[in-house]
Design a protein around this motif. Structure first.
Motif, PDB file in Angstrom:
ATOM      1  N   GLU A 301       0.839  -1.190   0.000  1.00 34.89           N
ATOM      2  CA  GLU A 301       0.000   0.000   0.000  1.00 34.89           C
ATOM      3  C   GLU A 301       0.885   1.254   0.000  1.00 34.89           C
ATOM      4  N   ARG A 315      -2.811  -3.875  -5.379  1.00 35.03           N
ATOM      5  CA  ARG A 315      -4.224  -3.659  -5.713  1.00 35.03           C
ATOM      6  C   ARG A 315      -5.086  -4.604  -4.880  1.00 35.03           C
ATOM      7  N   GLU A 316      -6.378  -4.339  -4.875  1.00 41.57           N
ATOM      8  CA  GLU A 316      -7.283  -5.159  -4.058  1.00 41.57           C
ATOM      9  C   GLU A 316      -7.049  -6.650  -4.302  1.00 41.57           C
ATOM     10  N   GLU A 317      -6.848  -7.031  -5.560  1.00 40.24           N
ATOM     11  CA  GLU A 317      -6.706  -8.464  -5.854  1.00 40.24           C
ATOM     12  C   GLU A 317      -5.454  -9.086  -5.227  1.00 40.24           C
ATOM     13  N   TRP A 319      -4.673  -9.003  -2.183  1.00 45.14           N
ATOM     14  CA  TRP A 319      -5.021  -9.590  -0.871  1.00 45.14           C
ATOM     15  C   TRP A 319      -5.708 -10.941  -1.029  1.00 45.14           C
ATOM     16  N   THR A 320      -6.128 -11.263  -2.230  1.00 46.68           N
ATOM     17  CA  THR A 320      -6.840 -12.530  -2.439  1.00 46.68           C
ATOM     18  C   THR A 320      -6.074 -13.480  -3.350  1.00 46.68           C
ATOM     19  N   SER A 329       2.512  -9.567  -0.801  1.00 45.61           N
ATOM     20  CA  SER A 329       1.735  -8.350  -0.615  1.00 45.61           C
ATOM     21  C   SER A 329       1.935  -7.882   0.823  1.00 45.61           C
ATOM     22  N   ARG A 331       0.990  -4.889   3.911  1.00 47.13           N
ATOM     23  CA  ARG A 331       0.069  -3.850   4.382  1.00 47.13           C
ATOM     24  C   ARG A 331       0.416  -3.496   5.835  1.00 47.13           C
ATOM     25  N   HIS A 342      -7.915  -8.014   8.975  1.00 47.09           N
ATOM     26  CA  HIS A 342      -7.454  -8.369   7.636  1.00 47.09           C
ATOM     27  C   HIS A 342      -7.497  -9.883   7.426  1.00 47.09           C
ATOM     28  N   TYR A 346      -9.629 -12.124   4.662  1.00 46.34           N
ATOM     29  CA  TYR A 346      -9.006 -12.665   3.441  1.00 46.34           C
ATOM     30  C   TYR A 346      -8.449 -14.088   3.570  1.00 46.34           C
TER      31      TYR A 346
END
Lengths: 427, 427
Positions: A301, A315-317, A319-320, A329, A331, A342, A346
């Motif tokens: 981030e 990006r949002e994706e 986290w998945t 990733s 954060r 979080h 997820y």
């Protein structure tokens, strides 16, 4: 058209027959003595070693087909056997042979006021179906684990490793016969027709008690959505590592690199790193620097990128995504509460780890996350049956029914109650 | 037509919302302290007692509807509440309150050579769906058992007992709120539309983890064949009683009458009696005489009828019929081997009992039969969670996955692993 229908009927008949044979074999297997099963397993290990040349020749055929078909380097690596890997397969069978026999173990016992003595005793599940892809060693591991736990097994390997699996299977059969156990205890589906998988998913007329898919996401997803029998599946290992403000930072740096980079392609590899906002920017930048130095791409981030510009924006994706690659990733979160928010949003309920010295943080992490495996001050890469001391695993279950976490011999059992009385009738 | 579609959509929306609420409630429930859950359960018991008049009034409405609808005497009996039965419901909740809390219990723990300490700890399953028929007490039992085991529950009772269930449910909610637990922890489906059951069978968008059907064969069979989530079901209790040649005959006579006749309508009632051919005809005739004297119809093979003419000839279907009535099928067998052959062919894997003094016979019976419960020198009617000391049961599972035998609070749990390290990374 007619030919296809006939082929379909043939596969259905073939699979039904395999199911019936497995059910018949399951009965003597369920009451086979521990010594007999151990003898069979040790004979299997010897047969694997003795048949090394034959197994390697069969494997060369699979590898040659794979090369022709343009198989990826990673898949070819998984497929290829050599003398060392064959020695590992034999060793793995011997490790399973040496495990305590789970069947007949009294798990719990108690007395009732009326004098009844109740025992809960481990029993086999019955017939297990294992559907897997190109790794030939699964043939041996799954066969050995099912035998140790008193279950008959139907193995359906991938077409990519068909020759290797057949050669390994022949060694397993040799071991069964040497110990006087039924050869149908471990059956390998002799066709690579995909219809065979479809038949297994229907449960083979009640002759299949549980299915274990071992392979990529699309295989597992298909099995889970279509199976009419219980499935021990793990879909994803989207594992999180949380570094709390109370962490020993040197330890955190070591664990972060190991959790992500030791092997990136396994389900216990960390995919998301959560860092407590209480940690000084210079400290978390150093930790991310270790990851970069180890060859890891960092996606983070904005508040991380501003401190550590080598990172690319997440990006949002992200986290998945289970990368299974040298990508992580990252954060920043507001302490343990933010980490829990979080992770509970997820997580794939596989494995999560916390690095912290504050015992209250650890307790919240352990209590408030519903994942199969939670670790404190240790790498997520310990999510493995062998590392848990289970000898070997057939997979890691992310469901909560029956088996959860590493599926070893104990998880391949059920139980029954034995009640001893001296004439009790119920009032 | 349009109206039906709209009604369907409404039920689907309603059930989806119930599923979401259950999932949200499951989180605080999973970490609720034992004291809080115990306080809620005791408050529920008090609320049941305090609301007695209201519950009885609601029940009178159900009973009146049942009479109008021409409900059978047996069903009306199951439906009808009185002061004594309400006291039993409250008492049953208190028994569950007094059980040890299963959640957080360390089931196993061990150390690894690398210093990791591994614990396997009980956790709730998540959200449980209970689908039942006319017994209103299931509302209280299921609600209390799920709460004790930290699970949110969605109760779908039969339309016959809708008013009674609603009144009992109101008392449960009062208990939850008194203890500060979310009221959505125990939800009662507010519609008797059968589409609600269909929605539950699909798993409510992943918000339902397991379904427990409790009722007649057709309900259970429908749930088992249609459910897309795991099911703890028991289909039939086709229980066998085997009298070995070594049996104490006085004990055998007492146990046979109790196993069959104490209550004929429960799943633990014996349905088939197997008698060792080594027993003298006069002796087994005396035993059958006891059954006849107790009001039981005896259906037997010719070699029994010739000695005991009061018996009527048995047909093949008698070996596969769960009478749930004062009828028993009888066959002579060649010792334990013959008994095992018969039982392994016809058993529903629920409960079987042997009366014998020969320990070798008992060991074979215990080892070679794959049923949830095996009893020696005791009545099959002990197949019951209460009799096993589990406090209460939500049913008896005949499957081998996860739960088997009486399903009490422990069987409504899963587990997770907590691993404690001091900086371990995997080599």
């Amino acid at each position: 058209m007619l030919e296809r229908v006939e082929a379909k009927t043939t596969v259905a008949d073939l699979m039904a027959e395999i199911g019936r044979k497995a059910r018949v074999a399951a009965q003597p297997l369920a009451i086979a003595s521990p010594d007999k099963k151990t003898a069979a397993l040790n004979a299997m290990a010897r047969a694997i070693e003795r048949r090394q040349a034959e197994i390697l020749a069969a494997n060369r055929e699979d590898v040659a087909n794979g090369v022709t078909a343009g198989m990826s380097t990673a898949m070819l690596d998984r497929l290829t056997l050599d003398e060392k890997r064959i020695a590992c397969i034999a060793e793995s069978i011997r490790t399973i042979a040496a495990l305590p026999d789970p069947i007949g173990t009294v798990i719990a016992e108690w007395d009732r006021p009326n004098g009844l003595h109740i025992e809960r005793v481990r029993t086999p599940l019955g017939v297990i179906g294992v559907i897997y892809e190109s790794r030939p060693n699964v043939t041996a591991d799954a066969g050995a684990l099912c035998l140790k736990s008193g279950n008959a097994v139907i193995l359906r390997g991938g077409s990519d490793s068909a020759h290797s699996s057949r050669a390994i299977h022949a060694a397993l059969i040799e071991g069964l016969e040497a110990a006087g156990l039924p050869r149908d205890a471990i059956q390998l589906v002799p066709t690579t027709d995909r219809a065979a998988v479809g038949e297994m998913l229907t449960g083979l007329d009640g002759n299949l008690d549980v299915i274990i898919p071992r392979g990529g996401k699309s295989l597992v997803a298909r099995v889970q959505s279509e199976a009419r029998v219980p499935v021990f599946a793990h879909l994803e290992g989207l594992c999180h590592l949380y570094i709390d403000g109370s962490a020993d930072l040197a330890m955190a740096r070591k664990i972060a690199v190991n959790a992500k980079m030791r092997r990136t392609g396994i389900c216990g590899a960390a995919e998301t790193l959560l860092i407590d906002r209480a940690i000084a920017p210079a400290d978390f930048a150093a930790l991310l620097g270790d990851l970069s130095a180890a060859g890891c791409e960092v996606r983070a981030e904005a508040d991380v990128v501003s401190v550590y510009p080598a990172a690319t924006p997440a990006r949002e994706e992200d986290w998945t995504t289970e990368y299974l690659d040298a990508i992580i990733s990252v954060r920043l979160v507001d302490g343990i509460g933010g980490a829990l928010d979080h992770i509970n949003r997820y997580s794939s309920h596989h494995t999560e780890a916390v690095v912290a010295e504050d015992p209250k943080v650890v307790e919240r992490f352990f209590n408030e996350i519903d994942s199969a495996i939670l670790l404190h001050n240790a790498s997520t890469q310990f999510a493995d049956g062998g590392e848990f001391g289970m000898g070997a695993e057939i997979g890691i279950a992310t469901g909560k029914m029956h088996a959860r976490g590493p599926v070893g011999v104990e998880q391949l059992t059920s139980f029954k109650y034995r009640v001893r009385g001296n004439g009790q009738t119920r009032p």
